[in-house]
Design an enzyme around this catalytic site. Structure first.
Site, PDB file in Angstrom:
ATOM      1  N   GLN A 136      21.113  52.785  12.448  1.00  0.00           N
ATOM      2  CA  GLN A 136      21.901  51.813  13.192  1.00  0.00           C
ATOM      3  C   GLN A 136      23.321  52.284  13.522  1.00  0.00           C
ATOM      4  O   GLN A 136      23.965  51.723  14.398  1.00  0.00           O
ATOM      5  CB  GLN A 136      21.941  50.489  12.420  1.00  0.00           C
ATOM      6  CG  GLN A 136      20.549  49.895  12.281  1.00  0.00           C
ATOM      7  CD  GLN A 136      20.539  48.595  11.500  1.00  0.00           C
ATOM      8  OE1 GLN A 136      20.470  48.600  10.273  1.00  0.00           O
ATOM      9  NE2 GLN A 136      20.609  47.482  12.194  1.00  0.00           N
ATOM     10  N   ASP A 193      20.370  56.707  19.665  1.00  0.00           N
ATOM     11  CA  ASP A 193      20.643  58.140  19.907  1.00  0.00           C
ATOM     12  C   ASP A 193      22.095  58.502  19.577  1.00  0.00           C
ATOM     13  O   ASP A 193      22.367  59.551  19.002  1.00  0.00           O
ATOM     14  CB  ASP A 193      20.384  58.515  21.370  1.00  0.00           C
ATOM     15  CG  ASP A 193      18.890  58.573  21.683  1.00  0.00           C
ATOM     16  OD1 ASP A 193      18.080  58.285  20.783  1.00  0.00           O
ATOM     17  OD2 ASP A 193      18.544  58.906  22.833  1.00  0.00           O
ATOM     18  N   ARG A 223      27.659  50.287   0.980  1.00  0.00           N
ATOM     19  CA  ARG A 223      26.212  50.494   0.988  1.00  0.00           C
ATOM     20  C   ARG A 223      25.823  51.130   2.326  1.00  0.00           C
ATOM     21  O   ARG A 223      26.026  50.537   3.383  1.00  0.00           O
ATOM     22  CB  ARG A 223      25.486  49.152   0.815  1.00  0.00           C
ATOM     23  CG  ARG A 223      23.993  49.274   1.001  1.00  0.00           C
ATOM     24  CD  ARG A 223      23.232  47.969   0.785  1.00  0.00           C
ATOM     25  NE  ARG A 223      21.826  48.211   1.013  1.00  0.00           N
ATOM     26  CZ  ARG A 223      21.071  47.604   1.930  1.00  0.00           C
ATOM     27  NH1 ARG A 223      21.570  46.642   2.685  1.00  0.00           N
ATOM     28  NH2 ARG A 223      19.813  47.923   2.089  1.00  0.00           N
ATOM     29  N   HIS A 232      15.872  53.092   4.818  1.00  0.00           N
ATOM     30  CA  HIS A 232      16.169  51.922   5.642  1.00  0.00           C
ATOM     31  C   HIS A 232      15.457  52.131   6.991  1.00  0.00           C
ATOM     32  O   HIS A 232      16.070  52.224   8.038  1.00  0.00           O
ATOM     33  CB  HIS A 232      17.684  51.743   5.809  1.00  0.00           C
ATOM     34  CG  HIS A 232      18.111  50.351   6.188  1.00  0.00           C
ATOM     35  ND1 HIS A 232      19.041  49.623   5.474  1.00  0.00           N
ATOM     36  CD2 HIS A 232      17.739  49.554   7.213  1.00  0.00           C
ATOM     37  CE1 HIS A 232      19.228  48.443   6.052  1.00  0.00           C
ATOM     38  NE2 HIS A 232      18.444  48.377   7.114  1.00  0.00           N
ATOM     39  N   ASN A 255      14.852  49.338   1.669  1.00  0.00           N
ATOM     40  CA  ASN A 255      15.432  48.151   2.279  1.00  0.00           C
ATOM     41  C   ASN A 255      14.321  47.324   2.911  1.00  0.00           C
ATOM     42  O   ASN A 255      13.599  47.790   3.790  1.00  0.00           O
ATOM     43  CB  ASN A 255      16.420  48.522   3.379  1.00  0.00           C
ATOM     44  CG  ASN A 255      16.994  47.280   4.059  1.00  0.00           C
ATOM     45  OD1 ASN A 255      17.742  46.542   3.440  1.00  0.00           O
ATOM     46  ND2 ASN A 255      16.607  47.022   5.304  1.00  0.00           N
ATOM     47  N   GLU A 256      14.193  46.091   2.448  1.00  0.00           N
ATOM     48  CA  GLU A 256      13.299  45.104   3.056  1.00  0.00           C
ATOM     49  C   GLU A 256      11.882  45.590   3.332  1.00  0.00           C
ATOM     50  O   GLU A 256      11.460  45.679   4.497  1.00  0.00           O
ATOM     51  CB  GLU A 256      13.907  44.581   4.363  1.00  0.00           C
ATOM     52  CG  GLU A 256      15.249  43.931   4.209  1.00  0.00           C
ATOM     53  CD  GLU A 256      15.675  43.142   5.446  1.00  0.00           C
ATOM     54  OE1 GLU A 256      14.920  43.135   6.437  1.00  0.00           O
ATOM     55  OE2 GLU A 256      16.738  42.537   5.416  1.00  0.00           O
ATOM     56  N   ASN A 295      18.647  40.639   0.413  1.00  0.00           N
ATOM     57  CA  ASN A 295      19.182  40.385   1.754  1.00  0.00           C
ATOM     58  C   ASN A 295      18.814  38.961   2.132  1.00  0.00           C
ATOM     59  O   ASN A 295      17.632  38.592   2.125  1.00  0.00           O
ATOM     60  CB  ASN A 295      18.563  41.324   2.798  1.00  0.00           C
ATOM     61  CG  ASN A 295      19.054  42.754   2.657  1.00  0.00           C
ATOM     62  OD1 ASN A 295      19.897  43.050   1.799  1.00  0.00           O
ATOM     63  ND2 ASN A 295      18.545  43.635   3.495  1.00  0.00           N
ATOM     64  N   TYR A 323      19.836  35.784   5.006  1.00  0.00           N
ATOM     65  CA  TYR A 323      20.602  35.366   6.179  1.00  0.00           C
ATOM     66  C   TYR A 323      20.482  33.880   6.499  1.00  0.00           C
ATOM     67  O   TYR A 323      21.445  33.250   6.867  1.00  0.00           O
ATOM     68  CB  TYR A 323      20.134  36.160   7.418  1.00  0.00           C
ATOM     69  CG  TYR A 323      20.574  37.604   7.414  1.00  0.00           C
ATOM     70  CD1 TYR A 323      21.752  37.997   8.035  1.00  0.00           C
ATOM     71  CD2 TYR A 323      19.816  38.578   6.779  1.00  0.00           C
ATOM     72  CE1 TYR A 323      22.166  39.317   8.038  1.00  0.00           C
ATOM     73  CE2 TYR A 323      20.228  39.904   6.775  1.00  0.00           C
ATOM     74  CZ  TYR A 323      21.404  40.268   7.403  1.00  0.00           C
ATOM     75  OH  TYR A 323      21.813  41.578   7.391  1.00  0.00           O
ATOM     76  N   GLU A 368      22.813  42.274   1.604  1.00  0.00           N
ATOM     77  CA  GLU A 368      23.116  41.934   2.999  1.00  0.00           C
ATOM     78  C   GLU A 368      23.230  40.434   3.154  1.00  0.00           C
ATOM     79  O   GLU A 368      22.466  39.673   2.544  1.00  0.00           O
ATOM     80  CB  GLU A 368      22.006  42.406   3.955  1.00  0.00           C
ATOM     81  CG  GLU A 368      22.085  43.854   4.335  1.00  0.00           C
ATOM     82  CD  GLU A 368      20.976  44.253   5.295  1.00  0.00           C
ATOM     83  OE1 GLU A 368      20.603  43.459   6.179  1.00  0.00           O
ATOM     84  OE2 GLU A 368      20.475  45.384   5.154  1.00  0.00           O
TER      85      GLU A 368
HETATM   86  C1  BGP Z   1      18.213  43.099   8.231  1.00  0.00           C
HETATM   87  C2  BGP Z   1      18.283  44.596   8.216  1.00  0.00           C
HETATM   88  C3  BGP Z   1      19.563  45.135   8.748  1.00  0.00           C
HETATM   89  C4  BGP Z   1      20.146  44.355   9.923  1.00  0.00           C
HETATM   90  C5  BGP Z   1      19.975  42.854   9.840  1.00  0.00           C
HETATM   91  C6  BGP Z   1      20.196  42.134  11.149  1.00  0.00           C
HETATM   92  O1  BGP Z   1      16.880  42.700   8.230  1.00  0.00           O
HETATM   93  O2  BGP Z   1      18.124  45.111   6.916  1.00  0.00           O
HETATM   94  O3  BGP Z   1      19.372  46.490   8.997  1.00  0.00           O
HETATM   95  O4  BGP Z   1      19.740  44.880  11.106  1.00  0.00           O
HETATM   96  O5  BGP Z   1      18.713  42.495   9.348  1.00  0.00           O
HETATM   97  O6  BGP Z   1      18.972  41.875  11.798  1.00  0.00           O
HETATM   98  P1  BGP Z   1      18.542  42.367  13.256  1.00  0.00           P
HETATM   99  O7  BGP Z   1      18.917  43.809  13.396  1.00  0.00           O
HETATM  100  O8  BGP Z   1      17.062  42.176  13.333  1.00  0.00           O
HETATM  101  O9  BGP Z   1      19.290  41.480  14.183  1.00  0.00           O
END
Ligand code: BGP
Length: 470
Positions: free
Chosen positions: A30, A60, A85, A130, A174-175, A311, A313, A378
């Site tokens: 990313q 890229d 991290r 990741h 990660n996830e 993580n 959200y 996260e």
């Molecule tokens: C999590 C990931 C991150 C980040 C974040 C935001 O699932 O671990 O890498 O990207 O989500 O989500 P998204 O990129 O799908 O908007």
């Protein structure tokens, strides 16, 4: 800051415990760019974004952290974080995934980054995976193929050998929920193959095994000398019952088991193995076609984490109901997830601001897994890149407020928090349209300067005072 203080109200006035760690998070694909520079091999995200017709964006160049990592560290220093991290790109270290070829320049890049962090008093927290699998390993089947665990262990050995003298906080994955789903049909993502049915379940077997292999490798060979900690980052929304019916309550619980329990139960529960409700629902369906796990394997995986990376959200409302027609994880779960239209939104359709769900999830984890040390790896908010990012500030402070209540009122053992994200970056499904950074990056400027947003100043103040703005 004072003006922003007025915007955020009713925040908890508890303080963060003295040993609570603050940081921010990023991931290699990313931010790094330099996708084919200095001997880096192709990853599944390189391949997919270059070839899949649905992908207009790619990583890229991204934030070009491969060349601008010192700018990242400068921003980290300004934030005052104790921890950064980031993830290591497997194909930058091992271009074909195999230890036959170790890319010295890739090793040098991460050495430089780690040394720059340490010179600035910032502790590296490294995610080994990741999502950027070397394409060569996808060519032999990717995660559904259990042999990938062998490769992952050897990759981890290279990381411990080269970086373990200075890196003491490791996350294997990660996830897994998200990237294993890339082999099923839940969520599109690399490798972008037309998979369905049991690919996700088979990947989960491999990933759990690979995680445990690396944990045992560290125990057997490196831990005594390096004295670090190994965890795994799992992701989960909070699922709240849609209404007061027993069906909805059961559906919410089932959803948590299918999202979080799938990986957490085998590692963190006293019972071991996949959650009972999952096994019941899928044993005669998808899992049977995959591979069930032997008792020996269950034992091998159980207890293989020094802390619980989380993580989180957002929240959904759950009710029982049929979803999908072909065999799949979603159909097996049988839960309809609904967003409450009254919840404030972010720039991402899936991300609603529901701070109380965070506290409920932390309490659920504490109860379910005997109050493990939880490191929130996260948590963050997307917008369109505004410098006056009041909504991000509100999100972060209100979620941290719930985290404080979970610690002080519910007794949850939460030990750290790394916000997503340090800088605006390539977001997996939305490219550069949704921004999560505390620092703005102008993607049309080749110099890509990191510009602080208001939220970065609030975060710095929280870290300095170890309290939320009142
Ligand atoms: C999590 C990931 C991150 C980040 C974040 C935001 O699932 O671990 O890498 O990207 O989500 O989500 P998204 O990129 O799908 O908007």
């Amino acid at each position: 800051f004072v003006a922003l203080g007025k915007v955020v109200q009713c925040l908890s006035n508890y303080t963060f415990p003295p040993d609570f760690r603050f940081g921010v998070a990023t991931a290699s694909y990313q931010i790094e760019g330099a996708w084919n520079t200095d001997g880096k091999g192709e990853s599944i995200w390189d391949r997919m974004t270059h070839q899949h017709p649905d992908f207009f964006f790619n990583g890229d160049v991204a934030a070009d952290s491969y060349h601008l990592y010192k700018e990242d560290v400068r921003a980290l220093k300004e934030l005052g974080v104790g921890v950064y991290r980031f993830s290591i790109s497997w194909p930058r270290i091992l271009p074909t995934g195999d230890v036959d070829v170790v890319n010295k320049l890739g090793i040098a890049y991460y050495n430089n980054l780690i040394n720059e962090l340490l010179a600035n008093g910032i502790e590296p927290m490294v995610t080994m995976y990741h999502w950027d699998l070397p394409q060569a390993l996808q060519d032999i089947g990717g995660w559904p193929n259990q042999v990938i665990a062998d490769y992952f262990e050897e990759y981890a050995r290279v990381l411990f050998t080269h970086f373990g003298d200075r890196v003491k906080l490791w996350l294997t994955f990660n996830e897994p929920l998200s990237f294993c789903a890339g082999y099923g049909e839940w969520r599109a993502g690399a490798p972008g193959i037309d998979a369905h049915g049991i690919g996700d379940y088979m990947s989960a077997h491999t990933v759990l095994h690979a995680h445990a292999r690396v944990y045992h490798l560290y125990d057997n060979v490196f831990r005594k000398k390096q004295k670090g900690q190994i965890g795994i980052t799992l992701d989960s929304e909070w699922a709240d019952p849609f209404d007061g019916t027993v069906e909805s309550k059961e559906a919410a619980e089932r959803e948590l088991q299918f999202q979080l329990g799938w990986f957490a139960h085998p590692i963190f529960s006293s019972e071991g193995d996949y959650p009972r409700v999952m096994k019941e629902r899928i044993l005669n369906n998808s899992l049977k076609e995959g591979r069930t796990r032997s008792r020996k394997e269950v034992k091998y995986v159980q207890g293989t984490s020094d802390f619980f990376g989380l993580n989180h959200y957002t929240t959904n409302l759950a009710r029982s109901g049929a979803v999908g027609e072909t065999p799949s994880l979603i159909r097996d779960a049988g839960v309809q997830m609904i967003l409450d239209p009254s919840w404030p939104s972010s720039a991402s359709a899936w991300l609603k601001v529901v701070p109380w769900g965070f506290r409920k999830l932390l309490v659920w984890i504490a109860k379910e897994y005997n109050n493990p040390p939880v490191y929130v790896t996260e948590n963050g908010f997307s917008d369109h890149g505004e410098l006056r990012d009041t909504n991000r500030t509100k999100y972060i402070t209100s979620y941290l407020s719930e985290l404080l209540k979970a610690i002080h009122e519910d007794g949850c053992n939460v030990i750290g928090y790394t916000a997503w994200s340090l800088i605006d970056n390539y977001e997996w499904m939305s490219g550069y349209t949704e921004k999560f950074g505390m620092y703005y990056v102008n993607y049309s400027d080749p110099a890509r300067p990191r510009v602080p947003k208001d939220s970065s100043r609030v975060m710095a103040e929280i870290i300095r005072t170890r309290q939320l703005p009142q």
